[in-house]
Design an enzyme around this catalytic site. Structure first.
Site, PDB file in Angstrom:
ATOM      1  N   ASP A 105     -14.357  -9.457  -3.609  1.00 59.98           N
ATOM      2  CA  ASP A 105     -14.121 -10.777  -2.923  1.00 59.98           C
ATOM      3  C   ASP A 105     -14.967 -10.977  -1.888  1.00 59.98           C
ATOM      4  O   ASP A 105     -16.167 -10.392  -1.757  1.00 59.98           O
ATOM      5  CB  ASP A 105     -12.570 -10.849  -2.524  1.00 59.98           C
ATOM      6  CG  ASP A 105     -12.551  -9.946  -1.266  1.00 59.98           C
ATOM      7  OD1 ASP A 105     -13.271  -9.189  -1.097  1.00 59.98           O
ATOM      8  OD2 ASP A 105     -11.465 -10.016  -0.767  1.00 59.98           O
ATOM      9  N   GLY A 112       1.518 -22.299   0.425  1.00 60.51           N
ATOM     10  CA  GLY A 112       0.671 -23.251   0.087  1.00 60.51           C
ATOM     11  C   GLY A 112       0.133 -23.025  -1.540  1.00 60.51           C
ATOM     12  O   GLY A 112       0.389 -21.799  -1.982  1.00 60.51           O
ATOM     13  N   CYS A 148     -18.396   0.801  12.711  1.00 63.57           N
ATOM     14  CA  CYS A 148     -18.395   0.801  11.337  1.00 63.57           C
ATOM     15  C   CYS A 148     -18.975   2.155  10.697  1.00 63.57           C
ATOM     16  O   CYS A 148     -19.924   2.697  11.140  1.00 63.57           O
ATOM     17  CB  CYS A 148     -19.500  -0.240  10.780  1.00 63.57           C
ATOM     18  SG  CYS A 148     -19.775  -0.425   9.129  1.00 63.57           S
ATOM     19  N   ARG A 154       0.888  -1.439  -0.098  1.00 66.94           N
ATOM     20  CA  ARG A 154      -0.147  -0.023  -0.120  1.00 66.94           C
ATOM     21  C   ARG A 154       0.930   1.141   0.137  1.00 66.94           C
ATOM     22  O   ARG A 154       0.786   2.341  -0.597  1.00 66.94           O
ATOM     23  CB  ARG A 154      -0.978  -0.041   1.282  1.00 66.94           C
ATOM     24  CG  ARG A 154      -2.097  -0.792   1.172  1.00 66.94           C
ATOM     25  CD  ARG A 154      -3.131  -0.552   2.204  1.00 66.94           C
ATOM     26  NE  ARG A 154      -4.309  -1.493   1.974  1.00 66.94           N
ATOM     27  CZ  ARG A 154      -5.089  -1.890   2.963  1.00 66.94           C
ATOM     28  NH1 ARG A 154      -4.866  -1.516   4.202  1.00 66.94           N
ATOM     29  NH2 ARG A 154      -5.928  -2.721   2.558  1.00 66.94           N
ATOM     30  N   TYR A 211     -11.475 -10.616  -9.499  1.00 62.26           N
ATOM     31  CA  TYR A 211     -11.107  -9.926  -8.460  1.00 62.26           C
ATOM     32  C   TYR A 211      -9.629  -9.521  -8.314  1.00 62.26           C
ATOM     33  O   TYR A 211      -9.526  -7.908  -8.262  1.00 62.26           O
ATOM     34  CB  TYR A 211     -11.090 -10.865  -7.031  1.00 62.26           C
ATOM     35  CG  TYR A 211     -10.443 -10.161  -5.991  1.00 62.26           C
ATOM     36  CD1 TYR A 211     -11.188  -9.172  -5.198  1.00 62.26           C
ATOM     37  CD2 TYR A 211      -9.322 -10.468  -5.627  1.00 62.26           C
ATOM     38  CE1 TYR A 211     -10.302  -8.522  -3.949  1.00 62.26           C
ATOM     39  CE2 TYR A 211      -8.392  -9.798  -4.653  1.00 62.26           C
ATOM     40  CZ  TYR A 211      -9.009  -8.863  -3.821  1.00 62.26           C
ATOM     41  OH  TYR A 211      -8.445  -8.130  -2.828  1.00 62.26           O
ATOM     42  N   GLU A 269      -1.748  -9.577  -3.807  1.00 58.82           N
ATOM     43  CA  GLU A 269      -3.163  -9.923  -3.943  1.00 58.82           C
ATOM     44  C   GLU A 269      -3.357 -11.580  -4.373  1.00 58.82           C
ATOM     45  O   GLU A 269      -3.939 -12.122  -3.836  1.00 58.82           O
ATOM     46  CB  GLU A 269      -4.038  -9.318  -5.124  1.00 58.82           C
ATOM     47  CG  GLU A 269      -4.362  -7.875  -5.162  1.00 58.82           C
ATOM     48  CD  GLU A 269      -4.995  -7.606  -3.619  1.00 58.82           C
ATOM     49  OE1 GLU A 269      -5.832  -8.733  -3.311  1.00 58.82           O
ATOM     50  OE2 GLU A 269      -5.479  -6.643  -3.234  1.00 58.82           O
ATOM     51  N   GLN A 300      -5.099 -17.049   0.154  1.00 58.99           N
ATOM     52  CA  GLN A 300      -5.543 -17.769   0.842  1.00 58.99           C
ATOM     53  C   GLN A 300      -4.702 -17.614   2.481  1.00 58.99           C
ATOM     54  O   GLN A 300      -4.703 -18.516   3.275  1.00 58.99           O
ATOM     55  CB  GLN A 300      -5.223 -19.376   0.737  1.00 58.99           C
ATOM     56  CG  GLN A 300      -5.752 -19.559  -0.840  1.00 58.99           C
ATOM     57  CD  GLN A 300      -7.119 -20.128  -0.657  1.00 58.99           C
ATOM     58  OE1 GLN A 300      -7.584 -20.449   0.379  1.00 58.99           O
ATOM     59  NE2 GLN A 300      -7.792 -20.193  -2.004  1.00 58.99           N
ATOM     60  N   CYS A 314     -26.858   0.780   7.355  1.00 63.10           N
ATOM     61  CA  CYS A 314     -26.596  -0.745   7.292  1.00 63.10           C
ATOM     62  C   CYS A 314     -28.035  -1.424   7.688  1.00 63.10           C
ATOM     63  O   CYS A 314     -28.667  -1.456   8.858  1.00 63.10           O
ATOM     64  CB  CYS A 314     -25.674  -1.234   7.988  1.00 63.10           C
ATOM     65  SG  CYS A 314     -25.492  -3.037   7.992  1.00 63.10           S
TER      66      CYS A 314
END
Ligand code: SF4
Length: 388
Positions: free
Chosen positions: A149, A92, A214, A36, A131, A48, A53, A220
């Site tokens: 995502d 992985g 939030c 970033r 994505y 990304e 994972q 929301c």
């Protein structure tokens, strides 16, 4: 009572109303991450893929090591598979690393060794889905493309109080279209990252969302209905994992250990592994099995049970340290051409090569499935280190 949006137009209007709140919140709350700080397209792409994972905190370490060795597309395209996998070790899903290299080769061949700044071209490259293409296009190039995502789907569907099934491709596609229509043209990358960050740190996947923190709480629908446990809806159940029994051998020939390459197809394709069998053997059976293959087994030590979980399969393993005694081929140590069992020691397990434990750790990538048994090499390394 369900409090949700009646149609896509209302949903989109609500998302639009949240844009400025999200950006302001992101400005104050974003985590400082190396990709970033300097969002070069190459860095965004690598990070990304690593993040697919793996948790952000763990990726930070891998990312810095990877970039130090492979700082640009050309270096990635030219890297040897062994070094690439070594840099990927612990993350992985090695197919992702292979695809990175394949995509880098295409970038060198067709795009002047640069990450292409075009969503559709990005999408056509190996290992890049909608994505990742959206993340690279928006964060790396400032293009108004969505990056949807699981985090983004969860945040948006909760905001709208929507019971859409997010495992449906059509639901994701529709959300991508909605975001493409309304994404702020001056800050597309920040908007996408604000949604991702909110999903990762506030509107969390496991456990109660932290609605009090939030920035879009007042908009929301799920905050008002309290239905956070029902949203997002994910109807497609996960398939049961297959259980595979295995026996894993740590073959020790004097101070060297045997590893071999897996076949080029299937699980962990083409990676180094500890040799073994696809069933579970008791200690006597294991010893007899190795003797039948021509090994002069001096001693067998049980190394205990271990389990490794892949996305679709579990390995239930039992391991043995097999001491094969003296090594008459020490002069060829480290050279796989000379120490393949089939050539130097008779039949053996095909393809096994013997290396010093320290060399295996430094140069070769053994998937984390073997972590429980890799400790044998680490022990040797620690013993060596403590001698100095
Ligand atoms: Fe998620 Fe709560 Fe924010 Fe709604 S208010 S988006 S449920 S964290």
């Amino acid at each position: 009572m369900r409090i949700g949006m009646k149609n896509g137009m209302e949903e989109e209007a609500l998302y639009r109303a949240g844009i400025d709140y999200l950006l302001d919140w992101y400005d104050l709350n974003q985590r400082i991450l190396p990709w970033r700080q300097n969002p070069k397209p190459y860095y965004v792409w690598i990070s990304e893929i690593m993040l697919q994972q793996t948790r952000v905190e763990a990726v930070r370490r891998y990312f810095e090591r990877f970039i130090a060795k492979l700082p640009e597309v050309g270096a990635l395209a030219a890297v040897s598979e062994d070094l690439l996998f070594k840099l990927w070790e612990g993350l992985g899903y090695y197919t992702r690393a292979r695809n990175l290299k394949k995509a880098a080769e295409i970038m060198v061949r067709d795009y002047g060794g640069e990450v292409p700044g075009d969503y559709k071209i990005l999408l056509s490259l190996p290992g890049i889905g909608s994505y990742t293409a959206g993340a690279v296009a928006s964060i790396g190039f400032g293009l108004p493309e969505p990056a949807v995502d699981g985090n983004v789907l969860r945040v948006m569907k909760r905001m709208a109080g929507s019971f859409d099934d997010i495992s449906k491709a059509s639901v994701k596609k529709r959300l991508e279209e909605q975001i493409r229509d309304m994404i702020p043209k001056d800050r597309p990358g920040d908007y996408n990252q604000a949604l991702m960050e909110l999903g990762a740190t506030v509107c969390i996947p496991n456990g109660k969302p932290l609605c009090e923190a939030c920035p879009v709480m007042h908009l929301c629908r799920t905050f008002y209905s309290g239905a956070w446990q029902q949203i997002p809806v994910k109807a497609a159940g996960k398939k049961e994992r297959q259980i595979r029994e295995r026996t894993v051998f740590v073959l020790k020939r004097e101070d060297r250990y045997g590893i071999r390459k897996r076949e080029e197809k299937g699980l962990l394709a083409g990676l180094w592994e500890l040799p073994g069998t696809e069933n579970r053997l008791g200690i006597e059976e294991a010893g007899n099995y190795l003797k039948k293959l021509g090994y002069a087994v001096k001693d067998m030590t049980p190394l205990g049970e271990a389990k490794h979980i892949f996305s679709h399969m579990e390995w239930h393993m039992t391991g043995y340290l097999a001491d094969l005694g003296e090594d008459e081929k020490t002069e060829s140590a480290g050279n796989p051409e000379f120490v393949k069992d089939s050539e130097a020691y008779g039949e053996g397990i095909p393809g096994v090569c013997f290396f010093h434990g320290e060399e295996i750790i430094r140069k070769y990538s053994l998937p984390s499935a073997f972590d429980a048994y890799k400790k044998q090499f680490l022990k040797e390394k620690d013993d060596q280190d403590s001698e100095f």
